[in-house]
Write an enzyme that holds these catalytic residues in place. Structure first.
Site, mmCIF file in Angstrom:
data_model
loop_
_atom_site.group_PDB
_atom_site.id
_atom_site.type_symbol
_atom_site.label_atom_id
_atom_site.label_comp_id
_atom_site.label_asym_id
_atom_site.label_seq_id
_atom_site.Cartn_x
_atom_site.Cartn_y
_atom_site.Cartn_z
ATOM 1 C CB SER A 351 73.717 27.069 48.628
ATOM 2 O OG SER A 351 74.254 25.906 48.835
ATOM 3 C CG LEU A 352 70.406 22.819 45.286
ATOM 4 C CD1 LEU A 352 71.665 22.066 44.391
ATOM 5 C CD2 LEU A 352 69.813 21.684 46.058
#
Length: 711
Positions: A351-352
């Site tokens: 993800s991030l």
């Protein structure tokens, strides 16, 4: 100990004048009974707090054996430290405590276990303390030796243990308010089962991990402190990822393991959420947070706001510093603990976390340390001083004869890029050359590549320099560089190693680059220090975005389908494709039949004489007509096959290989993709297909391949 002593006193106070045969008979009984007794085999456990409950987990067989050998040696036991769990934990034998090596974690108690009792609310067995286990073992030995059972012991917690026979031993809890003259044990509720030895309880004990480490992978988490639907930490999720990899090495790299070509891949977590939220920002947020829907607001502050933190110059600097410094620290510590390690290093982000790693990798320098000397190795877009002149552009377009006209009108490249078709017509450029020139400069204008960082001025103040092919529309003055992909201006730390491969799981990199203003990644661009890049995602992942369309925007093609770890495609996908092919075949055949019928209906009738004279032609015509649709279908099929076989040029970001890789959804997930959207974003930690792709790509760099290629 009182019961043991009383038993020994009974032995010493036996009849001093036995019959002549009694002594020999007693010795015979003692020998027979003694042969039944065998010392218990201890196993080492450690205690973990799971869901606010103490859970005792066994060490693997190799670690337990090492701990037992260190304990039995008795030399400096108090100061002895034994590495366990592949070197990720240290056990301080004297303290009976287990400490994490590479990350912060609460220390856990360690125990040498021989006797167990079943817990209250589950079927898991709990070990007795070492001291009380010794008392139980001595009592058991006397009971077996003398064949005298019904032994009753009292634990330090006033709990009663009764040894009825070798296979029936029970544990009673004390009744509140009872004294020594209170109720008997049988009146104290339901008894618990007592077991002797770890082999008599139901517990999974693993064999251990290979000592040889072939590759090191750092794993960076995404938003929030929890990484899956069970709200587990990055450490726990990476533990699952590592366990899956060990199982897949045994099943898919069996030949290499038998030939001792490989050991294992070590996965180590990198946590940046805790340092970020320890800066006091949570207190500031709490003061401005509304009191309503408290749990939802707390969840938002703790997770979703991490995205906004990363877009803030202040907190972005904290995040990238934490990630880079943690990876450098862990790498240095890893080499200290594994001095013989000769393998490579890769990085993975979820993800991030994948975006953080992408930005860090984009801002790395090569071993020379001079960004301006990396033109040949990086193959990225050059600065304005290296761009071709107008005369060279016209020569490339075979329009050199018009250079004098532009020179006369004082039109340089910048002015020509602003000219319209009418402007060129007014200075006397014909229609054909006008179209070539306009198309050339339009293509150059839309070809947005990642810009090189500007060289540092001598004064030390770094002012980014806009390039002709800069992808970002805004110029930022910052402490360090602006690589043209819209990051906030922060000073990106340098990694002390060169990652071989970058794996992105459920990554929003493509979305962030687009929002930052980057329309296209130059096909020749590659990371300064990393050769490989794999964008792995689930088809229903709401956070994941593709990368390849940004490299090749004019071509539409599907991502690479990740094979199932057991081979072939999932059954429901094969069934779906088979039904699709069958429906297309039926459609084509039906259309062909209707076309033939319509032509036969609308065709003018032949004269009877002509039909009789040329019967072969009359018969041959419908045959040729009926063959046309099949020919067309054959041509379409061959074209489709060719399109699948032809390689797709997706640039050098992954060394010329494909970048986007999509998982196969499970059959139950295909019923409702919205229902499994959130789970799809968190599925990578236990996905065998994901782990196998990571292992395959890592070991391919070492010339080691799967036992059987997956299809």
């Amino acid at each position: 100990m009182s019961s043991v002593q009383s038993q020994q006193e009974q032995l010493s106070q036996s009849d001093p004048s036995p019959s002549p045969n009694s002594c020999s008979s007693f010795e015979l009984i003692d020998m027979d009974a003694g042969s039944l007794y065998e010392p218990v085999s201890p196993h080492w456990f450690y205690c973990k707090i799971i869901d606010s409950k103490e859970t005792w987990i066994p060490f693997n067989s190799e670690d337990s054996q090492q701990l037992e050998e260190a304990y039995s040696s008795g030399k400096g036991c108090n100061g002895r430290v034994v590495p366990t769990d592949g070197g990720r934990y240290d056990v301080h034998l004297g303290e009976r405590m287990r400490y994490a090596v590479y990350w912060d974690e609460l220390a856990s108690e360690v125990r040498r276990c021989t006797w167990f009792y079943k817990g209250d609310k589950d079927n898991k067995y709990v070990p007795y303390s070492e001291s009380f286990s010794q008392v139980l073992e001595e009592t058991y030995m006397l009971a077996v030796t003398l064949d005298e059972w019904k032994k009753k012991l009292e634990s330090p917690n006033r709990e009663i243990i009764i040894l009825h026979n070798p296979k029936l031993m029970v544990h009673y809890q004390p009744v509140a308010g009872s004294d020594d003259w209170g109720s008997t044990p049988t009146e104290q509720g339901r008894p618990r089962t007592v077991k002797r030895g770890v082999e008599n309880i139901s517990v999974d004990i693993h064999c251990g991990e290979p000592l040889q480490i072939d590759h090191l992978v750092f794993v960076v988490h995404g938003i929030g402190p929890a990484c899956d639907l069970r709200f587990r930490s990055i450490v726990q999720c990476v533990n699952d990822f590592r366990s899956v990899s060990l199982n897949l090495l045994q099943t898919h790299f069996k030949k290499a393991q038998e030939n001792q070509q490989i050991g294992r891949v070590e996965f180590l977590p990198v946590n940046w959420h805790s340092p970020l939220h320890s800066t006091g920002v949570d207190v500031d947020l709490q003061r401005i947070t509304l009191p309503s829907i408290n749990r939802l607001r707390h969840f938002t502050n703790d997770t979703i706001l991490d995205v906004f933190f990363y877009n803030s110059p202040t907190y972005c600097q904290t995040i990238v510093d934490t990630v880079a410094s943690e990876m450098n620290r862990i790498y240095t510590l890893f080499l200290q603990r594994n001095p013989d390690f000769k393998g490579g290093v890769s990085i993975a982000g979820h993800s991030l976390g994948s975006l953080i790693l992408f930005d860090i990798l984009t801002n790395q320098k090569d071993s020379l340390g001079d960004i301006d000397s990396e033109k040949d190795s990086l193959n990225i877009v050059m600065d304005q001083g290296d761009t071709p002149t107008l005369e060279e552009d016209l020569k490339k377009l075979q329009l050199s004869e018009f250079f004098d006209i532009f020179e006369k009108e004082k039109v340089d490249k910048e002015a020509l890029a602003l000219c319209t078709d009418r402007d060129l017509q007014e200075i006397g450029i014909p229609l054909g050359p006008r179209k070539k020139i306009l198309n050339y400069f339009s293509t150059r204008k839309n070809s947005m590549g990642i810009k090189r960082p500007a060289p540092q001025p001598a004064s030390g103040a770094n002012i980014p320099k806009e390039s002709e092919f800069c992808s970002s529309s805004n110029t930022r003055n910052g402490d360090y560089l602006d690589v043209g992909i819209g990051q906030v201006s922060v000073k990106y730390p340098r990694l002390i190693y060169k990652p071989e491969i970058f794996f992105a799981f459920g990554s929003p990199i493509g979305m962030f680059l687009t929002v930052r203003g980057l329309k296209r990644i130059d096909p020749n661009y590659r990371f300064p220090t990393c050769k490989g890049f794999f964008n792995i995602y689930h088809p229903f992942d709401p956070v994941a975005y593709r990368i390849e369309p940004m490299v090749v925007p004019g071509v539409e093609f599907e991502p690479m389908l990740i094979p199932h770890h057991k081979g072939r495609k999932r059954m429901h996908l094969e069934l779906r494709e088979g039904l699709t092919r069958m429906s297309m075949d039926l459609k084509n055949n039906l259309l062909g039949s209707l076309r033939m019928a319509w032509k036969s209906f609308t065709r003018a009738p032949y004269p009877a004489l002509q039909a009789s004279e040329t019967p072969e032609e009359t018969e041959a015509e419908p045959e040729s007509t009926s063959e046309k649709p099949s020919d067309v279908n054959t041509e379409e099929t061959s074209v489709a096959v060719k399109e699948e076989v032809l390689p797709i040029n997706v640039g050098m970001l992954n060394g010329g290989q494909r970048i986007d890789y999509v998982l196969q959804e499970k059959p139950i997930e295909s019923f409702n993709e919205y229902l499994f959207a959130l789970q799809s974003h968190l599925c990578y930690w236990e996905s065998e297909d994901t782990v196998l792709l990571v292992l395959k790509e890592i070991y391919q760099t070492q010339g080691i391949f799967l036992d059987q290629p997956l299809q």
